[in-house]
Design a protein around this motif. Structure first.
Motif, PDB file in Angstrom:
ATOM      1  N   GLY A  62     -22.757  62.703 -91.124  1.00  0.00           N
ATOM      2  CA  GLY A  62     -23.728  63.777 -91.184  1.00  0.00           C
ATOM      3  C   GLY A  62     -23.694  64.680 -89.968  1.00  0.00           C
ATOM      4  O   GLY A  62     -22.699  64.750 -89.236  1.00  0.00           O
ATOM      5  N   THR A  63     -24.815  65.375 -89.719  1.00  0.00           N
ATOM      6  CA  THR A  63     -24.830  66.389 -88.666  1.00  0.00           C
ATOM      7  C   THR A  63     -24.932  65.790 -87.267  1.00  0.00           C
ATOM      8  O   THR A  63     -24.973  66.543 -86.290  1.00  0.00           O
ATOM      9  CB  THR A  63     -25.970  67.397 -88.879  1.00  0.00           C
ATOM     10  N   LYS A  64     -24.926  64.475 -87.156  1.00  0.00           N
ATOM     11  CA  LYS A  64     -24.766  63.855 -85.842  1.00  0.00           C
ATOM     12  C   LYS A  64     -23.454  64.316 -85.205  1.00  0.00           C
ATOM     13  O   LYS A  64     -23.328  64.370 -83.973  1.00  0.00           O
ATOM     14  CB  LYS A  64     -24.783  62.331 -85.981  1.00  0.00           C
ATOM     15  N   LEU A  65     -22.498  64.659 -86.048  1.00  0.00           N
ATOM     16  CA  LEU A  65     -21.212  65.139 -85.549  1.00  0.00           C
ATOM     17  C   LEU A  65     -21.361  66.421 -84.734  1.00  0.00           C
ATOM     18  O   LEU A  65     -20.564  66.680 -83.826  1.00  0.00           O
ATOM     19  CB  LEU A  65     -20.249  65.386 -86.715  1.00  0.00           C
ATOM     20  N   LYS A  66     -22.368  67.227 -85.040  1.00  0.00           N
ATOM     21  CA  LYS A  66     -22.575  68.462 -84.286  1.00  0.00           C
ATOM     22  C   LYS A  66     -22.854  68.167 -82.814  1.00  0.00           C
ATOM     23  O   LYS A  66     -22.434  68.918 -81.932  1.00  0.00           O
ATOM     24  CB  LYS A  66     -23.736  69.262 -84.890  1.00  0.00           C
ATOM     25  N   ILE A  67     -23.566  67.066 -82.554  1.00  0.00           N
ATOM     26  CA  ILE A  67     -23.855  66.689 -81.170  1.00  0.00           C
ATOM     27  C   ILE A  67     -22.576  66.224 -80.487  1.00  0.00           C
ATOM     28  O   ILE A  67     -22.310  66.568 -79.334  1.00  0.00           O
ATOM     29  CB  ILE A  67     -24.946  65.602 -81.118  1.00  0.00           C
ATOM     30  N   ALA A  68     -21.768  65.438 -81.205  1.00  0.00           N
ATOM     31  CA  ALA A  68     -20.490  64.984 -80.648  1.00  0.00           C
ATOM     32  C   ALA A  68     -19.598  66.173 -80.309  1.00  0.00           C
ATOM     33  O   ALA A  68     -18.941  66.199 -79.261  1.00  0.00           O
ATOM     34  CB  ALA A  68     -19.790  64.053 -81.638  1.00  0.00           C
ATOM     35  N   HIS A  69     -19.564  67.179 -81.197  1.00  0.00           N
ATOM     36  CA  HIS A  69     -18.759  68.370 -80.946  1.00  0.00           C
ATOM     37  C   HIS A  69     -19.261  69.101 -79.702  1.00  0.00           C
ATOM     38  O   HIS A  69     -18.473  69.503 -78.836  1.00  0.00           O
ATOM     39  CB  HIS A  69     -18.825  69.319 -82.144  1.00  0.00           C
ATOM     40  N   THR A  70     -20.584  69.274 -79.615  1.00  0.00           N
ATOM     41  CA  THR A  70     -21.165  70.021 -78.497  1.00  0.00           C
ATOM     42  C   THR A  70     -20.911  69.336 -77.162  1.00  0.00           C
ATOM     43  O   THR A  70     -20.583  69.989 -76.158  1.00  0.00           O
ATOM     44  CB  THR A  70     -22.676  70.204 -78.708  1.00  0.00           C
ATOM     45  N   LEU A  71     -21.054  68.011 -77.140  1.00  0.00           N
ATOM     46  CA  LEU A  71     -20.893  67.260 -75.901  1.00  0.00           C
ATOM     47  C   LEU A  71     -19.452  66.841 -75.644  1.00  0.00           C
ATOM     48  O   LEU A  71     -19.144  66.259 -74.600  1.00  0.00           O
ATOM     49  CB  LEU A  71     -21.791  66.015 -75.934  1.00  0.00           C
ATOM     50  N   ASP A  72     -18.571  67.129 -76.604  1.00  0.00           N
ATOM     51  CA  ASP A  72     -17.162  66.734 -76.504  1.00  0.00           C
ATOM     52  C   ASP A  72     -17.037  65.240 -76.230  1.00  0.00           C
ATOM     53  O   ASP A  72     -16.231  64.799 -75.413  1.00  0.00           O
ATOM     54  CB  ASP A  72     -16.449  67.535 -75.405  1.00  0.00           C
ATOM     55  N   ARG A  73     -17.834  64.469 -76.973  1.00  0.00           N
ATOM     56  CA  ARG A  73     -17.774  63.012 -76.879  1.00  0.00           C
ATOM     57  C   ARG A  73     -17.550  62.465 -78.283  1.00  0.00           C
ATOM     58  O   ARG A  73     -18.386  62.637 -79.162  1.00  0.00           O
ATOM     59  CB  ARG A  73     -19.062  62.448 -76.293  1.00  0.00           C
ATOM     60  N   HIS A  74     -16.432  61.785 -78.466  1.00  0.00           N
ATOM     61  CA  HIS A  74     -16.004  61.436 -79.821  1.00  0.00           C
ATOM     62  C   HIS A  74     -15.732  59.939 -80.011  1.00  0.00           C
ATOM     63  O   HIS A  74     -15.156  59.544 -81.020  1.00  0.00           O
ATOM     64  CB  HIS A  74     -14.744  62.240 -80.168  1.00  0.00           C
ATOM     65  N   ASP A  75     -16.136  59.122 -79.050  1.00  0.00           N
ATOM     66  CA  ASP A  75     -15.776  57.704 -79.088  1.00  0.00           C
ATOM     67  C   ASP A  75     -16.776  56.831 -79.840  1.00  0.00           C
ATOM     68  O   ASP A  75     -16.528  55.635 -80.020  1.00  0.00           O
ATOM     69  CB  ASP A  75     -15.605  57.162 -77.663  1.00  0.00           C
ATOM     70  N   THR A  76     -17.921  57.393 -80.292  1.00  0.00           N
ATOM     71  CA  THR A  76     -18.924  56.557 -80.962  1.00  0.00           C
ATOM     72  C   THR A  76     -19.106  56.885 -82.436  1.00  0.00           C
ATOM     73  O   THR A  76     -19.544  56.024 -83.208  1.00  0.00           O
ATOM     74  CB  THR A  76     -20.294  56.695 -80.264  1.00  0.00           C
ATOM     75  N   VAL A  77     -18.791  58.115 -82.853  1.00  0.00           N
ATOM     76  CA  VAL A  77     -19.086  58.496 -84.235  1.00  0.00           C
ATOM     77  C   VAL A  77     -18.234  57.714 -85.243  1.00  0.00           C
ATOM     78  O   VAL A  77     -18.639  57.545 -86.401  1.00  0.00           O
ATOM     79  CB  VAL A  77     -18.914  60.012 -84.449  1.00  0.00           C
ATOM     80  N   GLY A  78     -17.080  57.224 -84.819  1.00  0.00           N
ATOM     81  CA  GLY A  78     -16.277  56.381 -85.701  1.00  0.00           C
ATOM     82  C   GLY A  78     -16.974  55.066 -86.003  1.00  0.00           C
ATOM     83  O   GLY A  78     -16.879  54.534 -87.118  1.00  0.00           O
ATOM     84  N   ILE A  79     -17.683  54.524 -85.008  1.00  0.00           N
ATOM     85  CA  ILE A  79     -18.475  53.305 -85.241  1.00  0.00           C
ATOM     86  C   ILE A  79     -19.557  53.594 -86.266  1.00  0.00           C
ATOM     87  O   ILE A  79     -19.808  52.801 -87.184  1.00  0.00           O
ATOM     88  CB  ILE A  79     -19.084  52.795 -83.922  1.00  0.00           C
ATOM     89  N   ASP A  80     -20.225  54.753 -86.111  1.00  0.00           N
ATOM     90  CA  ASP A  80     -21.239  55.155 -87.089  1.00  0.00           C
ATOM     91  C   ASP A  80     -20.662  55.178 -88.494  1.00  0.00           C
ATOM     92  O   ASP A  80     -21.294  54.712 -89.451  1.00  0.00           O
ATOM     93  CB  ASP A  80     -21.770  56.552 -86.753  1.00  0.00           C
ATOM     94  N   LEU A  81     -19.484  55.762 -88.629  1.00  0.00           N
ATOM     95  CA  LEU A  81     -18.874  55.910 -89.950  1.00  0.00           C
ATOM     96  C   LEU A  81     -18.690  54.560 -90.620  1.00  0.00           C
ATOM     97  O   LEU A  81     -19.047  54.379 -91.797  1.00  0.00           O
ATOM     98  CB  LEU A  81     -17.523  56.624 -89.817  1.00  0.00           C
ATOM     99  N   VAL A  82     -18.135  53.618 -89.883  1.00  0.00           N
ATOM    100  CA  VAL A  82     -17.929  52.281 -90.440  1.00  0.00           C
ATOM    101  C   VAL A  82     -19.266  51.612 -90.730  1.00  0.00           C
ATOM    102  O   VAL A  82     -19.471  51.013 -91.805  1.00  0.00           O
ATOM    103  CB  VAL A  82     -17.096  51.412 -89.479  1.00  0.00           C
ATOM    104  N   ALA A  83     -20.200  51.713 -89.782  1.00  0.00           N
ATOM    105  CA  ALA A  83     -21.493  51.046 -89.936  1.00  0.00           C
ATOM    106  C   ALA A  83     -22.221  51.480 -91.195  1.00  0.00           C
ATOM    107  O   ALA A  83     -22.807  50.654 -91.917  1.00  0.00           O
ATOM    108  CB  ALA A  83     -22.363  51.307 -88.710  1.00  0.00           C
ATOM    109  N   MET A  84     -22.204  52.778 -91.466  1.00  0.00           N
ATOM    110  CA  MET A  84     -22.927  53.282 -92.633  1.00  0.00           C
ATOM    111  C   MET A  84     -22.383  52.702 -93.934  1.00  0.00           C
ATOM    112  O   MET A  84     -23.127  52.508 -94.905  1.00  0.00           O
ATOM    113  CB  MET A  84     -22.855  54.812 -92.659  1.00  0.00           C
ATOM    114  N   CYS A  85     -21.097  52.415 -93.962  1.00  0.00           N
ATOM    115  CA  CYS A  85     -20.476  51.861 -95.170  1.00  0.00           C
ATOM    116  C   CYS A  85     -20.612  50.336 -95.251  1.00  0.00           C
ATOM    117  O   CYS A  85     -21.016  49.794 -96.283  1.00  0.00           O
ATOM    118  CB  CYS A  85     -19.007  52.257 -95.225  1.00  0.00           C
ATOM    119  N   VAL A  86     -20.267  49.642 -94.166  1.00  0.00           N
ATOM    120  CA  VAL A  86     -20.264  48.172 -94.232  1.00  0.00           C
ATOM    121  C   VAL A  86     -21.670  47.611 -94.336  1.00  0.00           C
ATOM    122  O   VAL A  86     -21.885  46.585 -95.001  1.00  0.00           O
ATOM    123  CB  VAL A  86     -19.508  47.545 -93.036  1.00  0.00           C
TER     124      VAL A  86
END
Length: 343
Positions: A62-86
């Motif tokens: 979701g739009t949590k990615l907008k914060i990752a883009h703004t802060l140029d921090r991309h190491d946690t959203v992949g965990i979110d992606l897996v967590a939401m599914c598993v």
């Protein structure tokens, strides 16, 4: 003209696959057949099942990615992606087996997207499932440079006789809420609206957050509940139902694990609401009803157990460093949540 002039760098794509190979292969289980790079991923059905049922789930960040883009921090959203599914697949009592990702971007920046995949691999390791493959699409003109979107797909397995579909839940059963680590991955459109309207920066540190910035707290990844719950079930803990508290909060998600003639009474003050939710409610002047209809409010997952199992369940999750609270009980009704305050 060629494809590169149109904005798609095939060589960078090939190099990217090699860059992420080690991270991907670190998630492989013994059932994985072959390696990375084929048209499909192969996974052998684990042994020991009499009537295996495959359980699938898909989601995004979701739009949590907008914060990752703004802060140029991309190491946690992949965990979110897996967590939401598993976590979704887990609610059926299923063990996640393998995961696939779809990553679309306007321009492929290997270092940026390698961080994303490293997070996906970490989520897979935390949940015990294999990152079996995925797709990276470079789509110039569709996404802005440096922007990307994510989707994930998970397949799990359960014994047919042990599937949790609501039929085991009984009147008088107790709901145990397991603490979230924060906002997780839902409600970020409202989060961003509040912060942008008030003019705060992502570096701002509200007093309520005890020295942490908004960006740091809001990029905290979704908690993965898979291993503690599967281990609890394997050790004999009799869980009657489970709910992953995502979009729509407790009111929308908790009834999904009940029978059609059941509801659940939830006590408002039975757990500690996290400071980030208190801050958002204050700054956005958001009503209590809207807060609970939008956010997890500090409860990321709920398990339903019989009254005589409550103490054992609480002790187990505490031993796994997960705060657990008795938050409600199953009553007669029409698959709704009835909130109340303790006298």
């Amino acid at each position: 003209m060629d494809y590169r002039e149109a904005g798609v760098n095939i060589e960078a794509g090939r190099a990217f696959v090699e860059q992420i190979r080690k991270n991907v292969e670190s998630t492989f289980r013994k059932e994985v057949i072959g390696g990375l790079g084929g048209f499909g991923g192969y996974f052998e059905i684990p042994s020991g099942y009499k009537q295996p049922v495959l359980v699938s789930g898909t989601d995004g960040v979701g739009t949590k990615l907008k914060i990752a883009h703004t802060l140029d921090r991309h190491d946690t959203v992949g965990i979110d992606l897996v967590a939401m599914c598993v976590n979704d697949v887990l609610t059926s009592g299923a063990e996640p087996l393998f995961f696939l990702d779809y990553l679309a971007t306007g321009k492929l920046y290997p270092q940026q997207l390698a961080q994303v995949v490293a997070g996906i691999a970490e989520g897979c390791r935390l949940s015990g499932c294999a990152l079996l493959g995925g797709e990276t699409a470079e789509m110039p003109g569709f996404y802005g440079s440096g922007e990307y979107d994510l989707a994930g797909f998970c397949v799990g397995i359960a014994e047919k006789s042990q599937l949790l579909d609501g039929t085991k839940v009984q009147l008088g059963d107790v709901a145990i809420g397991l603490a979230s680590k924060g906002v997780h991955s839902n409600g970020y459109s409202l989060v961003r609206k509040i912060i942008e309207t008030k003019g705060y920066s992502w570096d701002f540190c509200p007093d309520e957050l005890e020295g942490k910035s908004l960006g740091e707290v809001l990029l905290t990844p979704t908690r993965i509940y898979v291993k503690p719950i599967l281990e609890a079930m394997q050790s004999g803990l009799d869980i009657h139902g489970m709910a992953h508290i995502t979009g729509g909060g407790i009111p929308e998600n908790l009834p999904r694990c009940l029978n059609s003639n059941q509801s659940i009474r939830v006590r408002y003050n039975s757990w500690s609401v996290l400071p980030i939710f208190q801050w958002l409610a204050k700054e956005g002047e958001v009503t209590q009803e809207v807060m609970y209809d939008t956010f997890n409010m500090g409860i990321g997952f709920v398990v339903i157990v019989s009254p005589d199992t409550v103490k054992t369940a609480l002790n187990w999750f505490t031993s796994q460093s997960i705060e657990a609270y008795v938050i409600g009980e199953v009553i007669e009704g029409n698959r709704q949540v009835e909130f109340y305050f303790d006298d």
